[in-house]
Structures are given as structure tokens and as C-alpha cells.
Design a protein around this motif. Structure first.
Motif, PDB file in Angstrom:
ATOM      1  N   ILE A 157       0.412   3.943 -11.470  1.00  0.00           N
ATOM      2  CA  ILE A 157       0.214   3.878 -12.844  1.00  0.00           C
ATOM      3  C   ILE A 157       0.758   5.146 -13.565  1.00  0.00           C
ATOM      4  N   ASP A 158       0.698   6.136 -12.978  1.00  0.00           N
ATOM      5  CA  ASP A 158       1.233   7.588 -13.603  1.00  0.00           C
ATOM      6  C   ASP A 158       2.832   7.050 -13.822  1.00  0.00           C
ATOM      7  N   LEU A 159       3.559   6.361 -12.814  1.00  0.00           N
ATOM      8  CA  LEU A 159       4.971   6.295 -13.023  1.00  0.00           C
ATOM      9  C   LEU A 159       5.198   4.821 -14.209  1.00  0.00           C
ATOM     10  N   GLY A 160       4.064   4.111 -14.584  1.00  0.00           N
ATOM     11  CA  GLY A 160       4.212   3.422 -15.532  1.00  0.00           C
ATOM     12  C   GLY A 160       4.210   1.821 -14.981  1.00  0.00           C
ATOM     13  N   PHE A 161       3.827   1.603 -13.594  1.00  0.00           N
ATOM     14  CA  PHE A 161       3.885   0.361 -12.987  1.00  0.00           C
ATOM     15  C   PHE A 161       2.606  -0.637 -13.532  1.00  0.00           C
ATOM     16  N   ASP A 162       2.706  -1.928 -13.615  1.00  0.00           N
ATOM     17  CA  ASP A 162       1.415  -2.536 -13.927  1.00  0.00           C
ATOM     18  C   ASP A 162       1.056  -3.158 -13.036  1.00  0.00           C
ATOM     19  N   ALA A 163       1.526  -3.274 -11.693  1.00  0.00           N
ATOM     20  CA  ALA A 163       0.881  -3.947 -10.680  1.00  0.00           C
ATOM     21  C   ALA A 163       1.445  -3.276  -9.355  1.00  0.00           C
ATOM     22  N   MET A 164       0.680  -3.969  -8.216  1.00  0.00           N
ATOM     23  CA  MET A 164       1.226  -3.297  -6.772  1.00  0.00           C
ATOM     24  C   MET A 164       1.119  -4.825  -6.000  1.00  0.00           C
ATOM     25  N   GLN A 165       2.076  -4.847  -4.969  1.00  0.00           N
ATOM     26  CA  GLN A 165       2.047  -6.211  -4.335  1.00  0.00           C
ATOM     27  C   GLN A 165       2.297  -5.813  -2.835  1.00  0.00           C
ATOM     28  N   PHE A 166       1.635  -6.298  -1.875  1.00  0.00           N
ATOM     29  CA  PHE A 166       1.800  -6.350  -0.436  1.00  0.00           C
ATOM     30  C   PHE A 166       2.527  -7.383  -0.065  1.00  0.00           C
ATOM     31  N   ASN A 167       3.818  -7.283   0.426  1.00  0.00           N
ATOM     32  CA  ASN A 167       4.523  -8.682   0.847  1.00  0.00           C
ATOM     33  C   ASN A 167       4.070  -9.307   2.208  1.00  0.00           C
ATOM     34  N   SER A 168       3.239  -8.470   2.812  1.00  0.00           N
ATOM     35  CA  SER A 168       3.043  -8.919   4.447  1.00  0.00           C
ATOM     36  C   SER A 168       1.832  -8.390   4.963  1.00  0.00           C
ATOM     37  N   VAL A 169       0.711  -9.106   4.661  1.00  0.00           N
ATOM     38  CA  VAL A 169      -0.509  -8.656   5.436  1.00  0.00           C
ATOM     39  C   VAL A 169      -0.770  -9.742   6.543  1.00  0.00           C
ATOM     40  N   VAL A 170      -0.781  -9.671   7.884  1.00  0.00           N
ATOM     41  CA  VAL A 170      -0.931 -10.600   8.941  1.00  0.00           C
ATOM     42  C   VAL A 170      -2.466 -11.236   8.507  1.00  0.00           C
ATOM     43  N   SER A 171      -2.240 -12.510   8.557  1.00  0.00           N
ATOM     44  CA  SER A 171      -3.703 -13.282   8.256  1.00  0.00           C
ATOM     45  C   SER A 171      -4.706 -13.138   9.018  1.00  0.00           C
ATOM     46  N   THR A 172      -4.392 -12.887  10.360  1.00  0.00           N
ATOM     47  CA  THR A 172      -5.164 -12.571  11.540  1.00  0.00           C
ATOM     48  C   THR A 172      -5.967 -11.390  11.435  1.00  0.00           C
ATOM     49  N   ASN A 173      -5.558 -10.375  10.745  1.00  0.00           N
ATOM     50  CA  ASN A 173      -5.807  -9.018  10.737  1.00  0.00           C
ATOM     51  C   ASN A 173      -7.011  -8.957   9.630  1.00  0.00           C
ATOM     52  N   THR A 174      -8.084  -9.449  10.004  1.00  0.00           N
ATOM     53  CA  THR A 174      -9.282  -9.451   8.917  1.00  0.00           C
ATOM     54  C   THR A 174      -9.860  -8.189   8.444  1.00  0.00           C
ATOM     55  N   ILE A 175      -9.505  -7.146   9.197  1.00  0.00           N
ATOM     56  CA  ILE A 175      -9.936  -5.934   8.801  1.00  0.00           C
ATOM     57  C   ILE A 175      -9.139  -5.352   7.752  1.00  0.00           C
ATOM     58  N   ALA A 176      -7.900  -5.746   7.758  1.00  0.00           N
ATOM     59  CA  ALA A 176      -7.006  -5.130   6.729  1.00  0.00           C
ATOM     60  C   ALA A 176      -6.941  -6.001   5.570  1.00  0.00           C
TER      61      ALA A 176
END
Length: 68
Positions: free
Chosen positions: A10-29
Motif C-alpha cells: 500500500i505504501d508503495l502504491g500497489f492496488d492489489a496483491m496476488q499469490f500465484n500458487s497455493v496448493v489446493s490440498t494445503n487447507t491450513i494455508a
């Protein structure tokens, strides 16, 4: 760490964040990212070779940093 990185983004002026790879079976993450405001916006089929389950999906997660 995630909350800090959002503040820096936010401080750097970004409008969004994205994670490109969260393993679907890692339900905790997945639950953690969702609790921090991220939503699943896409699925990459069979993108991760799990040592026990074989190929599983990977999730793309996104969060807007702009208050509407």
C-alpha cells in the motif's frame, strides 16, 4: 509477514496483491489467506506434484488493497 507485506505494498502504491500458487490440498494455508482477505480467483489443474497425493490443483489467490 502477510500483513506487513500488505502495508508495504500500500505504501508503495500497489492496488492489489496476488499469490500465484497455493496448493489446493494445503487447507491450513488456504484458510489463512482467506482469513487475511484473499479470495480464490483461479485454479491451475494438476499444477503441483504432491508426494503422497500425486498431481493436485494450485490456486491463484487475490486481494484488493483499495478500499471501495
Amino acid at each position: 509477514m502477510c500483513e506487513y507485506s500488505q502495508k508495504v505494498a500500500i505504501d508503495l502504491g500497489f492496488d492489489a496483491m496476488q499469490f500465484n500458487s497455493v496448493v489446493s490440498t494445503n487447507t491450513i494455508a488456504v484458510t489463512l489467506w482467506e482469513s487475511l482477505g484473499f479470495a480464490i480467483v483461479g485454479t491451475i489443474p494438476r499444477a503441483y506434484n504432491h508426494s503422497r497425493l500425486g498431481y493436485v490443483d494450485s490456486l491463484v489467490m487475490y486481494k484488493s488493497l483499495v478500499e471501495v
